[in-house]
Design an enzyme around this catalytic site. Structure first.
Site, short mmCIF file in Angstrom:
data_model
loop_
_atom_site.label_atom_id
_atom_site.label_comp_id
_atom_site.label_asym_id
_atom_site.label_seq_id
_atom_site.Cartn_x
_atom_site.Cartn_y
_atom_site.Cartn_z
CG ASN B 66 -1.69 -1.20 1.46
OD1 ASN B 66 -2.56 -1.49 0.65
ND2 ASN B 66 -1.42 -1.96 2.51
CG HIS B 73 3.09 15.71 15.23
ND1 HIS B 73 3.79 15.74 16.40
CD2 HIS B 73 3.89 16.29 14.30
CE1 HIS B 73 4.95 16.34 16.21
NE2 HIS B 73 5.04 16.69 14.94
CG HIS B 83 5.91 19.32 17.74
ND1 HIS B 83 5.28 19.65 16.57
CD2 HIS B 83 4.92 19.04 18.64
CE1 HIS B 83 3.97 19.59 16.75
NE2 HIS B 83 3.73 19.24 17.98
CG HIS B 212 3.13 20.74 22.95
ND1 HIS B 212 1.85 20.44 23.39
CD2 HIS B 212 3.38 19.87 21.95
CE1 HIS B 212 1.36 19.45 22.67
NE2 HIS B 212 2.27 19.07 21.79
#
Lengths: 400, 261
Positions: B66, B73, B83, B212
């Site tokens: 495939n 993410h 990031h 984050h």
């Protein structure tokens, strides 16, 4: 659930379409019939109106031009066909036809609505038969056609009682369409909901209606498209593709390629995924149809919505090919052109804009009057008129 | 010299004898697995997509394969320091440059499942962690901090992303907790069951998106969309998490396992 039940062991009834070969002049008539026009050829030299379509005037050999005419007519004679060697008509017998004197002049052979007899006043429609060829149909003057009329149903796509997939029921157009289809008596509506699902979906009053089934559907995912088809109870009659992602931006600047790519994926490959999954289901059905909503921007590039217009143009081309592929199956492929819709996608576009509810109503009208092409709203009607009259000029004017 | 080092040999023997168990902490990567949703004015995360190239058919009579596509993410994934804007200048801040030693670290599992069940916007604070340490013992350095919220049990339902009209609602830490874990406990990173290391409403915190911001600004990592954290002990699990070596990548879908005794 609305669909009919049948003996599962009985051999499926094969569906045929009327004979296909026609002259070039007749093809020109069909192209106009597809848009719902009532046209006849008139002679530039002697003025005579002629039918059936020809290459030159039968009276003076002058040049013929297409023009719109009044729809009035009188039924002269009626006959019932009880025997035919044609596979399609053998399945429809007995079939009533008659001669009609058109107010425009010629006497023509026409298919008849039930109840019409010699001497009756009729209103003519130029229809497409199941094979996509033009045919004259006479309706009783001043009356709405009866959607249960057996012969009329062969030329149109009835909505009442049918199972209909709306590919995106989250947007304003899709929601308006679900409402309009319910009001028009659709039997079962499969409402595609693109992820992400929201908590509010669970309590949505429209999606919670009795004849509405919501199904996750994102045309960018072939697995989800296949699973959507598997969840539809009973045979699928009509698909209406409302999925679209509208984003502005030019070619050399302002085009966010991540968004443009997704937009083209939904518009172009998404249409192909939906068609590939649904066309085999539609082919076995009587009066089946696939409807796609196209922006009039499909007709010419648009500097402010360059990628979007390119996607719409690609869909326009795909639909033409798909329509050709479906000729032998009798599945009607309907392109509904519209201008900017009055929704969150077109906040930057000044009026006039098309109300989603109006677009929804006119889609149903287009189905039930047997169209292949329909333009909804002033913007789309004007775009089509100008494009038909002078494509090169229209393209320049759209991109000045 | 054919013998394996006894430390490695012990690990191999432990796995072979089932003395050590491998727990898969990874959700299945599938097209319908939810991805984080940002406000519509921002670019969006692409979900996983798979289209078959051939399946023992005309396009490949003997083979099945495939084409796949996704965001870095999407699904169970790793966040590298780059990031976040705070981690943009951190050395080795992209996935291709993460040191291989950082693929294998022990983990502490902090159970907030009861609190998250009672309050979908539960915020993990320094005070909660102090209390946790008082009950369980101190969090050792250089550990993954795994937040067991049982949110993974919501996968497949609308309440996983839990999108309401005012945005997503899911648990996560505040800045006090993050500073404590990073600066006082020298954590390797934070691993969560939710779709982001930050709480669903963390964009509205006084110090927005603290997980984050603080993790990545200090060169720490994130793991998201984990599952099976309820099968891990509070102490003693060894996490193996190896992101793909994407040149300049900000993160990567990955397979995450934990070895437990």
């Amino acid at each position: 659930m609305s669909h009919e039940k049948r003996d599962p062991l009985a051999r499926l009834k094969e569906r045929h379409v009327p004979p296909g070969m026609r002259s070039r002049a007749m093809q020109a008539m069909a192209a106009r019939a597809a848009m719902g026009r009532f046209v006849l050829q008139g002679c530039v030299d002697c003025g005579a109106v002629t039918y059936p379509p020809r290459d030159v005037c039968p009276r003076c050999w002058g040049e013929l031009r297409w023009a719109d005419h009044g729809r009035g007519a009188q039924v002269l004679s009626v006959t019932t066909i009880r025997v035919s060697t044609d596979l399609y008509f053998r399945g429809q017998l007995p079939w009533r036809m008659g001669t009609v004197a058109l107010d425009a002049g010629p006497v023509a052979l026409a298919h008849l609505h039930a109840g019409l007899t010699a001497g009756d006043q009729a209103e003519m429609r130029l229809m497409l038969d199941r094979g996509g060829n033009a045919a004259l149909f006479a309706l009783p003057a001043g009356k709405e056609p009866d959607m249960s009329d057996r012969q009329w149903r062969e030329f149109v796509v009835p909505v009442k009682g049918r199972t209909i997939l709306v590919s995106d029921a989250r947007g304003a157009i899709g929601r308006a369409l679900v409402q309009a289809l319910l009001a028009a008596g659709a039997g079962h509506i499969v409402a595609g909901l693109a992820p992400p699902a929201r908590i509010a979906d669970l309590s949505d009053s429209l999606l919670g209606m009795e004849r509405v089934q919501s199904v996750p559907l994102d045309l960018t995912d072939p697995v989800m498209v296949a699973e959507c088809m598997s969840k539809i109870p009973g045979p699928l009659d009509i698909v209406i593709n409302t999925a679209r992602l509208v984003r502005g931006g030019g070619v050399s600047a302002d085009g966010n390629l991540v968004e443009q790519r997704r937009m083209l994926d939904v518009a172009v490959l998404g249409l192909m995924r939906l068609v590939q999954a649904s066309a085999p289901l539609l082919q076995g059905r009587p009066s089946a149809a696939f409807v796609d909503i196209l922006s009039a921007q499909a007709l010419a590039g648009d500097a402010a919505f360059a990628g979007y217009a390119a996607g719409e143009a690609a869909r326009h081309a795909l639909l033409q090919s798909f329509r050709h592929e479906m000729r032998a199956t009798g599945v009607r492929v309907l392109s509904v052109f519209t201008g900017p819709s009055d929704d969150e996608d077109h906040q930057s576009v000044p009026p006039p804009k098309v109300a989603p509810a109006r677009l929804a109503r006119e889609i149903i009208t287009a189905l039930e009057t047997g169209r292949e092409v329909s333009c909804v709203g002033d913007v789309a009607v004007d775009a089509m008129d100008r494009w038909l009259a002078d494509p090169a000029l229209y393209t320049r004017e759209r991109n000045l | 010299m054919t013998a394996m080092d006894p430390i490695l040999a012990g690990l191999v023997a432990g796995i072979a004898s089932q003395r050590l168990r491998a727990v898969d902490l990874t959700n299945t990567l599938s097209p319908d697995f939810p991805v984080i949703v940002l406000p519509s004015e921002f670019g969006q995360c692409e979900p996983f997509r798979m289209e078959t190239v051939s399946r023992y058919d005309g396009n490949g009579p003997a083979w099945y394969w495939n084409n796949i596509s996704m965001n870095e993410h999407t699904g169970t994934h790793f966040d590298a320091p780059a990031h976040w804007i705070t981690g943009r200048d951190v050395p080795n801040g992209t996935v291709d440059e993460v040191r291989p030693e950082d693929f294998i670290h022990p983990a502490v599992v902090i159970d907030i499942s009861r609190e998250a069940a009672a309050d979908e916007d539960f915020i993990l604070t320094r005070a909660f962690l102090d209390d946790w340490e008082a009950r369980n013992g101190p969090i050792p350095p250089r550990h993954w901090i795994l937040l067991r919220s049982d949110w993974s049990k919501r996968v497949g339902t609308v309440s996983y992303l839990n999108l309401r009209e005012d945005g997503a609602h899911s648990p996560g830490p505040d800045a006090t907790a993050m500073r404590f874990l990073v600066h006082d406990r020298d954590c390797v990173g934070l691993g969560v069951e939710t779709v982001g290391t930050d709480a669903g409403q963390a964009a509205h915190f006084d110090e927005p998106l603290p997980a984050h911001s603080i993790l990545h600004g200090n060169g720490r990592f994130g793991l998201q969309c984990l599952t099976n954290l309820d099968q891990l002990p509070a102490f003693g699990a060894l996490v193996v998490a190896m992101p793909l070596k994407i040149k300049g990548g900000s993160g990567s879908p990955l397979r995450v396992i934990a070895l437990v005794a």
